[in-house]
Motif scaffolding. Structure first.
Motif, PDB file in Angstrom:
ATOM      1  N   SER A 262      29.643  77.502  33.169  1.00 59.05           N
ATOM      2  CA  SER A 262      30.976  77.245  32.614  1.00 59.05           C
ATOM      3  C   SER A 262      31.608  78.496  32.020  1.00 59.05           C
ATOM      4  O   SER A 262      32.816  78.522  31.783  1.00 59.05           O
ATOM      5  CB  SER A 262      30.890  76.159  31.532  1.00 59.05           C
ATOM      6  OG  SER A 262      30.046  76.586  30.472  1.00 59.05           O
ATOM      7  N   SER A 263      30.812  79.556  31.794  1.00 58.84           N
ATOM      8  CA  SER A 263      31.360  80.765  31.170  1.00 58.84           C
ATOM      9  C   SER A 263      30.932  82.062  31.825  1.00 58.84           C
ATOM     10  O   SER A 263      31.285  83.140  31.348  1.00 58.84           O
ATOM     11  CB  SER A 263      30.943  80.818  29.687  1.00 58.84           C
ATOM     12  OG  SER A 263      29.529  80.874  29.573  1.00 58.84           O
ATOM     13  N   SER A 264      30.191  81.998  32.931  1.00 56.73           N
ATOM     14  CA  SER A 264      29.715  83.225  33.554  1.00 56.73           C
ATOM     15  C   SER A 264      29.502  83.039  35.046  1.00 56.73           C
ATOM     16  O   SER A 264      29.440  81.910  35.545  1.00 56.73           O
ATOM     17  CB  SER A 264      28.406  83.699  32.905  1.00 56.73           C
ATOM     18  OG  SER A 264      27.373  82.766  33.148  1.00 56.73           O
ATOM     19  N   ALA A 265      29.381  84.145  35.746  1.00 51.57           N
ATOM     20  CA  ALA A 265      29.087  84.135  37.178  1.00 51.57           C
ATOM     21  C   ALA A 265      28.520  85.498  37.553  1.00 51.57           C
ATOM     22  O   ALA A 265      28.827  86.507  36.915  1.00 51.57           O
ATOM     23  CB  ALA A 265      30.335  83.835  38.007  1.00 51.57           C
TER      24      ALA A 265
ATOM     25  N   GLY B  23      26.907  98.589  38.467  1.00 54.43           N
ATOM     26  CA  GLY B  23      26.331  98.607  39.811  1.00 54.43           C
ATOM     27  C   GLY B  23      26.326  97.200  40.364  1.00 54.43           C
ATOM     28  O   GLY B  23      27.038  96.321  39.881  1.00 54.43           O
ATOM     29  N   THR B  24      25.518  96.961  41.370  1.00 54.98           N
ATOM     30  CA  THR B  24      25.414  95.625  41.943  1.00 54.98           C
ATOM     31  C   THR B  24      23.995  95.100  41.737  1.00 54.98           C
ATOM     32  O   THR B  24      23.040  95.853  41.908  1.00 54.98           O
ATOM     33  CB  THR B  24      25.782  95.623  43.436  1.00 54.98           C
ATOM     34  OG1 THR B  24      25.659  94.308  43.969  1.00 54.98           O
ATOM     35  CG2 THR B  24      24.932  96.586  44.248  1.00 54.98           C
ATOM     36  N   PRO B  25      23.825  93.845  41.289  1.00 55.11           N
ATOM     37  CA  PRO B  25      24.858  92.841  41.021  1.00 55.11           C
ATOM     38  C   PRO B  25      25.479  93.020  39.650  1.00 55.11           C
ATOM     39  O   PRO B  25      25.011  93.818  38.847  1.00 55.11           O
ATOM     40  CB  PRO B  25      24.080  91.530  41.105  1.00 55.11           C
ATOM     41  CG  PRO B  25      22.705  91.903  40.619  1.00 55.11           C
ATOM     42  CD  PRO B  25      22.448  93.296  41.153  1.00 55.11           C
ATOM     43  N   ALA B  26      26.542  92.246  39.398  1.00 57.47           N
ATOM     44  CA  ALA B  26      27.231  92.288  38.111  1.00 57.47           C
ATOM     45  C   ALA B  26      27.381  90.868  37.592  1.00 57.47           C
ATOM     46  O   ALA B  26      27.856  89.991  38.320  1.00 57.47           O
ATOM     47  CB  ALA B  26      28.600  92.939  38.253  1.00 57.47           C
ATOM     48  N   THR B  27      26.977  90.641  36.358  1.00 59.97           N
ATOM     49  CA  THR B  27      27.138  89.334  35.738  1.00 59.97           C
ATOM     50  C   THR B  27      28.366  89.367  34.833  1.00 59.97           C
ATOM     51  O   THR B  27      28.445  90.179  33.908  1.00 59.97           O
ATOM     52  CB  THR B  27      25.896  88.949  34.915  1.00 59.97           C
ATOM     53  OG1 THR B  27      24.768  88.866  35.799  1.00 59.97           O
ATOM     54  CG2 THR B  27      26.094  87.601  34.239  1.00 59.97           C
ATOM     55  N   LEU B  28      29.325  88.518  35.131  1.00 60.79           N
ATOM     56  CA  LEU B  28      30.579  88.450  34.385  1.00 60.79           C
ATOM     57  C   LEU B  28      30.476  87.334  33.365  1.00 60.79           C
ATOM     58  O   LEU B  28      30.117  86.202  33.698  1.00 60.79           O
ATOM     59  CB  LEU B  28      31.747  88.193  35.338  1.00 60.79           C
ATOM     60  CG  LEU B  28      31.800  89.080  36.587  1.00 60.79           C
ATOM     61  CD1 LEU B  28      32.971  88.687  37.468  1.00 60.79           C
ATOM     62  CD2 LEU B  28      31.881  90.537  36.192  1.00 60.79           C
ATOM     63  N   THR B  29      30.793  87.641  32.114  1.00 61.55           N
ATOM     64  CA  THR B  29      30.687  86.659  31.042  1.00 61.55           C
ATOM     65  C   THR B  29      32.053  86.453  30.382  1.00 61.55           C
ATOM     66  O   THR B  29      33.020  87.147  30.693  1.00 61.55           O
ATOM     67  CB  THR B  29      29.662  87.113  29.995  1.00 61.55           C
ATOM     68  OG1 THR B  29      30.075  88.384  29.446  1.00 61.55           O
ATOM     69  CG2 THR B  29      28.280  87.264  30.601  1.00 61.55           C
ATOM     70  N   GLY B  30      32.118  85.497  29.479  1.00 56.11           N
ATOM     71  CA  GLY B  30      33.355  85.235  28.761  1.00 56.11           C
ATOM     72  C   GLY B  30      34.396  84.498  29.575  1.00 56.11           C
ATOM     73  O   GLY B  30      35.589  84.512  29.226  1.00 56.11           O
TER      74      GLY B  30
END
Length: 284
Positions: free
Chosen positions: A98-101, A134-141
């Motif tokens: 619900s808040s990250s990918a 770099g890769t991978p990247a975890t996007l939060t917020g």
């Protein structure tokens, strides 16, 4: 930078300074005399008559040592490496909450090496840099039950930036209201070097799903070539599918079906594990 007798390598220092993107200031103690006139910027204090050192400093030319080792170093500064990295692969999505990918992509290449990536969020044509990584990247917020569109740029040591990758759309889960799921996967047609597949997503929970990302890993060399019912992104064997507008809503106890065509080798094993918005699904 200062000088005494001999060859002080001013052009070498300037070349490296420019190559590293550092600031610099040209000045001289010589006063147009004393044996180091080549360091003066202008002739007889006339700003319209640059010396060879002035040309080097202000115009980016190397009149001091056109065939020396310093010239070779200088040529790798501005105007040297102007080739951008190759375009990164289309991002694939995994571990959506619900808040990250998490985004991953095929790495870009560059003659002098890729130093990093800019992940950008795209909203009505505007780009916002979310993270540099770099890769991978975890996007939060991220916000729950919200669709986001992302893409990736690659950067090299000289500051050149690649073309933007293809975009991927991520829909975060709605948090506590996300139901459980069951996935049905089957091959509906097959031919030498290719096949047609079908994926059914069943919402077995008590709440509706509004927007989803389905992920799985192919156990073989399958590559999706076309899909209806969703937008696929594939990196290696990892597949991520974002919902289409007409398949985004899955009511409680409801289902949607996707179809696709793909290439394959002589083996075509079926994937055994699936996640929907980052949550594991059972296999039908």
């Amino acid at each position: 930078m200062t000088s005494s007798d001999g060859d002080p390598d001013e052009d070498t220092v300037l070349a490296v300074t420019r190559q590293l993107g550092l600031g610099y200031l040209g000045w001289s103690w010589s006063g147009n005399g004393g044996g180091v006139e080549y360091l003066d910027m202008v002739v007889n204090f006339d700003p319209n008559r640059l010396t060879s050192w002035g040309e080097c400093l202000f115009n980016g030319t190397n009149g001091i040592a056109a065939t020396s080792e310093e010239a070779a170093i200088y040529s790798s500064g501005p105007g040297g490496d102007t080739t951008a990295p190759t375009t990164p692969g289309t991002p694939a999505v995994s571990s959506v909450t619900s808040s990250s990918a998490t985004l991953s992509w095929t790495a870009a290449t560059d003659t002098n090496g890729v130093t990093g990536y800019d992940v950008v969020r795209i909203d009505d044509g505007d780009e916002t840099v979310v993270t540099t990584t770099g890769t991978p990247a975890t996007l939060t917020g991220l916000s729950p039950a919200t669709s986001y569109t992302f893409a990736v740029y690659a950067r090299d040591a000289a500051g050149n930036r690649s073309q933007r990758s293809a975009t991927v759309t991520v829909t975060t889960s709605s948090g506590g209201s996300q139901g459980t799921c069951e996935i049905g996967y089957r091959v509906t047609n097959e031919w030498p070097g290719g096949f047609q597949g079908e994926v059914t997503i069943r919402n077995t929970g008590g709440s509706a799903v509004d927007g989803w990302t389905l992920s799985w890993v192919f156990p073989g060399a399958q590559r999706i070539t076309h899909m209806w019912g969703g937008t696929p992104a594939q990196t290696g064997s990892e597949v991520s599918v974002a919902s289409a507008p007409y398949t985004a809503a899955i009511p409680a106890a409801g289902s949607v079906t996707l179809g696709f065509t793909a290439t394959t080798t002589d083996r075509n094993p079926s994937p055994s594990a699936f996640t929907l918005n980052g949550s594991a699904c059972s296999a039908a």
